[in-house]
Design a protein around this motif. Structure first.
Motif, PDB file in Angstrom:
ATOM      1  N   ILE A 142      26.665  12.213  28.381  1.00 24.85           N
ATOM      2  CA  ILE A 142      28.106  12.252  27.343  1.00 24.85           C
ATOM      3  C   ILE A 142      29.059  10.682  27.981  1.00 24.85           C
ATOM      4  O   ILE A 142      29.508  10.602  29.790  1.00 24.85           O
ATOM      5  CB  ILE A 142      28.993  13.369  27.689  1.00 24.85           C
ATOM      6  N   ALA A 159      29.358   6.640  27.734  1.00 23.92           N
ATOM      7  CA  ALA A 159      28.561   5.082  27.543  1.00 23.92           C
ATOM      8  C   ALA A 159      28.913   4.364  28.173  1.00 23.92           C
ATOM      9  O   ALA A 159      29.175   3.445  27.691  1.00 23.92           O
ATOM     10  CB  ALA A 159      27.499   5.139  26.560  1.00 23.92           C
ATOM     11  N   VAL A 181      25.103   9.009  24.641  1.00 20.57           N
ATOM     12  CA  VAL A 181      25.801   9.238  23.714  1.00 20.57           C
ATOM     13  C   VAL A 181      27.325   8.878  23.938  1.00 20.57           C
ATOM     14  O   VAL A 181      28.039   9.072  25.538  1.00 20.57           O
ATOM     15  CB  VAL A 181      25.933  10.512  23.339  1.00 20.57           C
ATOM     16  N   ILE A 239      31.294   8.921  21.395  1.00 24.87           N
ATOM     17  CA  ILE A 239      32.031   9.048  21.031  1.00 24.87           C
ATOM     18  C   ILE A 239      32.120   8.047  20.216  1.00 24.87           C
ATOM     19  O   ILE A 239      32.853   7.514  19.180  1.00 24.87           O
ATOM     20  CB  ILE A 239      32.942  10.242  20.570  1.00 24.87           C
ATOM     21  N   SER A 240      32.812   6.886  21.078  1.00 28.10           N
ATOM     22  CA  SER A 240      32.581   5.499  19.789  1.00 28.10           C
ATOM     23  C   SER A 240      31.290   4.723  19.928  1.00 28.10           C
ATOM     24  O   SER A 240      30.518   4.335  20.072  1.00 28.10           O
ATOM     25  CB  SER A 240      33.126   4.466  21.215  1.00 28.10           C
ATOM     26  N   ARG A 277      31.418   0.985  20.437  1.00 29.74           N
ATOM     27  CA  ARG A 277      30.396   1.459  22.069  1.00 29.74           C
ATOM     28  C   ARG A 277      28.993   1.136  21.567  1.00 29.74           C
ATOM     29  O   ARG A 277      27.935   0.682  22.161  1.00 29.74           O
ATOM     30  CB  ARG A 277      31.072   2.193  23.159  1.00 29.74           C
ATOM     31  N   VAL A 305      32.494  10.792  30.890  1.00 29.99           N
ATOM     32  CA  VAL A 305      33.769  10.630  30.141  1.00 29.99           C
ATOM     33  C   VAL A 305      34.731  10.035  31.123  1.00 29.99           C
ATOM     34  O   VAL A 305      34.960  10.022  32.623  1.00 29.99           O
ATOM     35  CB  VAL A 305      34.013  11.587  29.471  1.00 29.99           C
ATOM     36  N   ASN A 306      36.075   9.017  30.472  1.00 30.68           N
ATOM     37  CA  ASN A 306      37.046   8.581  31.272  1.00 30.68           C
ATOM     38  C   ASN A 306      37.588   9.228  31.953  1.00 30.68           C
ATOM     39  O   ASN A 306      37.947  10.802  31.033  1.00 30.68           O
ATOM     40  CB  ASN A 306      37.661   7.550  30.791  1.00 30.68           C
ATOM     41  N   TYR A 355      39.444  14.891  28.171  1.00 31.01           N
ATOM     42  CA  TYR A 355      37.886  13.842  27.665  1.00 31.01           C
ATOM     43  C   TYR A 355      37.248  14.725  27.816  1.00 31.01           C
ATOM     44  O   TYR A 355      36.141  15.839  27.866  1.00 31.01           O
ATOM     45  CB  TYR A 355      37.453  12.644  28.528  1.00 31.01           C
ATOM     46  N   SER A 386      36.859  18.582  26.427  1.00 36.74           N
ATOM     47  CA  SER A 386      36.881  18.591  25.140  1.00 36.74           C
ATOM     48  C   SER A 386      35.357  18.427  25.503  1.00 36.74           C
ATOM     49  O   SER A 386      34.499  19.070  24.424  1.00 36.74           O
ATOM     50  CB  SER A 386      36.972  17.550  24.434  1.00 36.74           C
ATOM     51  N   ALA A 387      34.408  17.779  25.926  1.00 36.83           N
ATOM     52  CA  ALA A 387      33.162  17.704  26.759  1.00 36.83           C
ATOM     53  C   ALA A 387      32.442  18.593  26.712  1.00 36.83           C
ATOM     54  O   ALA A 387      31.680  19.230  26.570  1.00 36.83           O
ATOM     55  CB  ALA A 387      32.360  16.396  28.130  1.00 36.83           C
ATOM     56  N   ARG A 421      40.360  -3.834  34.074  1.00 34.68           N
ATOM     57  CA  ARG A 421      41.423  -2.525  34.520  1.00 34.68           C
ATOM     58  C   ARG A 421      41.957  -2.715  35.985  1.00 34.68           C
ATOM     59  O   ARG A 421      41.574  -3.271  37.466  1.00 34.68           O
ATOM     60  CB  ARG A 421      40.730  -1.347  34.793  1.00 34.68           C
TER      61      ARG A 421
HETATM   62  P1  ADP Z   1      33.556   5.189  33.629  1.00 30.45           P
HETATM   63  O1  ADP Z   1      33.997   4.136  33.938  1.00 30.45           O
HETATM   64  O2  ADP Z   1      33.969   5.899  34.084  1.00 30.45           O
HETATM   65  O3  ADP Z   1      32.197   4.727  33.667  1.00 30.45           O
HETATM   66  P2  ADP Z   1      34.473   4.119  30.808  1.00 30.45           P
HETATM   67  O4  ADP Z   1      35.708   4.043  30.100  1.00 30.45           O
HETATM   68  O5  ADP Z   1      33.535   3.201  30.729  1.00 30.45           O
HETATM   69  O6  ADP Z   1      34.541   5.300  31.927  1.00 30.45           O
HETATM   70  O7  ADP Z   1      33.676   5.697  30.455  1.00 30.45           O
HETATM   71  C1  ADP Z   1      34.024   6.664  29.266  1.00 30.45           C
HETATM   72  C2  ADP Z   1      33.154   6.736  27.639  1.00 30.45           C
HETATM   73  O8  ADP Z   1      33.361   7.752  28.030  1.00 30.45           O
HETATM   74  C3  ADP Z   1      33.804   5.540  27.031  1.00 30.45           C
HETATM   75  O9  ADP Z   1      32.929   4.875  26.346  1.00 30.45           O
HETATM   76  C4  ADP Z   1      34.615   7.060  26.470  1.00 30.45           C
HETATM   77  O10 ADP Z   1      34.168   7.272  24.799  1.00 30.45           O
HETATM   78  C5  ADP Z   1      33.602   8.352  25.574  1.00 30.45           C
HETATM   79  N1  ADP Z   1      33.774   9.953  25.990  1.00 30.45           N
HETATM   80  C6  ADP Z   1      35.053  10.187  26.395  1.00 30.45           C
HETATM   81  N2  ADP Z   1      35.069  11.253  25.566  1.00 30.45           N
HETATM   82  C7  ADP Z   1      34.449  11.821  25.368  1.00 30.45           C
HETATM   83  C8  ADP Z   1      33.380  12.691  25.036  1.00 30.45           C
HETATM   84  N3  ADP Z   1      34.296  13.582  24.468  1.00 30.45           N
HETATM   85  N4  ADP Z   1      32.185  12.332  24.264  1.00 30.45           N
HETATM   86  C9  ADP Z   1      31.264  11.483  24.122  1.00 30.45           C
HETATM   87  N5  ADP Z   1      32.290  10.514  24.996  1.00 30.45           N
HETATM   88  C10 ADP Z   1      32.841  10.028  25.539  1.00 30.45           C
END
Ligand code: ADP
Ligand code: UDX
Ligand code: UDX
Length: 480
Positions: free
Chosen positions: A7, A9, A32, A34-35, A38, A86-87, A105, A108-109, A342
């Protein structure tokens, strides 16, 4: 066939899962998110992140045993192992604002996993989270499990951006933490078998859950501390006439210290170091350890000091004002070989210059204009005083132009600042750049990548972090 679902990407989930898919052809991997944009990008020829070597691997595995999808629930339901990547940004409001990790995040995951699962699962923490998050997640899963068994593991990722693929191919270690129960050991073993497809067994370390979670925060804090240590030395080098490169080399040859991560710079950036240290500081405060919290806070304070010092050096060298002067910025990403911005020190340096009314012209080979504009108009979040938000007004951002060529960006400029160590900056034609600049022409190397002697021969006034100062820079009233 073992099924893995990840969860998130992002920068961690995408490359890590691509390498698992490559090294374990018998494992089906679904990433997978939610975006929708992406995931669409992961399924296109234009991947959402730039990482050397990644594209080849994705092309090789995508559609075979590597899938990118927005159907989060389906893939979670079918998986045996669910990675959560997730972030986890720093909280900006409420309790712990400015320091604590925002676990929205993550929570909710976890709730979604509990909701959709119909079979037992191993849930793996991949994003860096505060120590004891696993316990909280375990509680959410257990209380909503409908009789399904979940095992929580902590498997922090140590890859660095720009070298993600080689870091994943040859990790110094893989760390897996789990519950010290028979079911916990079994889950650790299952994940270990995945990595054992390419990582030598001796390099797979297993610990309890809390040790694994804390090790990730500690590793990032130690790495950032080395940079702040050498950056603190760089200020002293400038005052004394020592050369920080020589000092760092001499120090790093001590085998107890080691040579890596001792490059003085305009400051560290990236999504992890500041966030993880703030998190560590918060955990120390919550555990009644204010002295330990203060100790780690200094690592960030020195980093902020270093960025300020750089801006002050520019302004004081240029007759104490950069108002309406064109300043070219070479490099905006937080390090080379990535398009990620970032926490890049370039944001603070540019904002500092904009505050002094400079006109800035930016070139970075991987960062888009849209991204730069977004970063510079973003509210600056002050980690020490979370209530003082300083929005940039839209007019200041108009002082910024973005070019797709270093020569274009530096044309007619009064000064050039190197803020990212892109290799191509070493081989630019600096005579040509000098000829097209206003005089006196200044160059400020925030990464110590340029040949200072050659630049001086051409006629530049040069400042390079932690190096002996030009008489010009030295003689200017110092506000640094
Ligand atoms: P990292 O650098 O830790 O990989 P990113 O911000 O690049 O962090 O990636 C985190 C991803 O997690 C984002 O693409 C975001 O859309 C996704 N995300 C956050 N919450 C959820 C969720 N509940 N279900 C699916 N994807 C999620
Ligand atoms: C030190 C430097 O190591 C040496 O290079 C320099 O020339 C002189 O200072 P010394 O003080 O003799 O040498 O001993 P050292 O082995 O460095 O230990 C210093 C202190 O740190 C000791 O009290 C030691 O017990 C402690 N220490 C060392 C720790 O608490 N933890 C460690 O991991 C290492
Ligand atoms: C870091 C950790 O290295 C990695 O193990 C963890 O998983 C995530 O955080 P990353 O942020 O991708 O990785 O990059 P890193 O190479 O660590 O660089 C971080 C920042 O420190 C960059 O801005 C870089 O330019 C700066 N840096 C690094 C220095 O200023 N000097 C150095 O000697 C090394």
């Amino acid at each position: 066939m073992v099924k893995i679902c990840c969860i998130g990407a992002g920068y961690v989930g995408g490359p890590t899962m691509a390498v698992i898919a490559l090294k374990c052809p018998h494992v089906e991997v679904a990433v997978v998110d939610i975006s929708v944009p992406r995931i669409n990008a992961w399924n296109s020829d234009q991947l959402p992140i730039y990482e050397p070597g990644l594209e080849d691997i994705v092309k090789q595995c995508r559609g075979k045993n590597l899938f990118f999808s927005t159907d989060v629930e389906k893939h979670v339901r079918e998986a045996d192992i669910v990675f959560v990547s997730v972030n986890t940004p720093t909280k900006t409001t409420g309790l712990g604002a400015g320091k604590a990790a925002d676990l929205t995040y993550w929570e909710s995951a976890a709730r979604m996993i509990a909701d959709v699962s119909v079979s037992d699962k191993i849930v793996v923490e991949k994003s860096t989270v505060p120590v004891k998050t696993a316990e909280a997640i375990e509680k959410i899963l257990m209380h909503n499990s409908k009789g399904i068994k979940f095992q929580i593991l902590s498997n922090p990722e140590f890859l660095a951006e720009g070298t993600a693929i080689s870091d994943l191919f040859n990790p110094d270690r893989v760390l897996i933490g789990g519950r010290e129960t028979p079911e916990g050991f079994k889950a650790v073993q299952t994940l270990k078998e995945v990595y054992a497809n390419w990582v030598p067994e001796g390099q797979i370390i297993t610990t309890n859950l809390w040790s694994a979670e804390l090790s990730k925060l500690a590793a990032n804090a130690f790495l950032a501390q080395r940079i702040s240590s050498v950056n603190a030395m760089s200020a002293l080098c400038e005052s004394t006439g020592a050369d920080v490169t020589q000092v760092a080399y001499a120090v790093g040859t001590d085998s107890r210290i080691g040579p890596k991560f001792l490059n003085a710079s305009v400051g560290f950036g990236g999504s992890c170091f500041q966030k993880d240290i703030l998190n560590l500081v918060y955990i120390c405060q919550c555990n009644g350890l204010p002295e330990v919290a203060e100790y780690w806070k200094q690592v960030i304070k020195i980093n902020d000091y270093q960025k300020n010092r750089f801006v002050n050096r520019i302004v004081s060298s240029m007759f104490n004002t950069v108002s309406n002067k064109k300043v070219a910025i070479l490099g905006f990403a937080f390090k080379k070989d990535t398009g990620d911005t970032r926490e890049t020190p370039a944001i603070d340096v540019c904002k500092g210059l904009l505050g002094d009314k400079a006109q800035i012209s930016i070139y970075d080979p991987q960062v888009t204009e849209e991204q730069i504009q977004r970063d510079l108009s973003m509210k600056k979040f002050d980690w020490d005083h979370p209530l003082h938000l300083q929005p940039m007004s839209p007019t200041t951002v108009k002082q910024v132009s973005v070019k797709w060529d270093a020569y274009e960006a530096t044309k007619d400029a009064h000064a050039v600042c190197v803020l990212t160590e892109w290799d191509e900056f070493k081989s630019l034609d600096y005579q040509k750049i000098f000829d097209n600049m206003q005089k006196p022409a200044f160059i400020f190397d925030g990464r110590n990548v340029l040949n200072v002697d050659k630049l001086r021969e051409i006629g530049f006034i040069v400042y390079s972090i932690g190096k002996p100062l030009d008489a010009w820079v030295k003689d200017m009233p110092a506000f640094v």
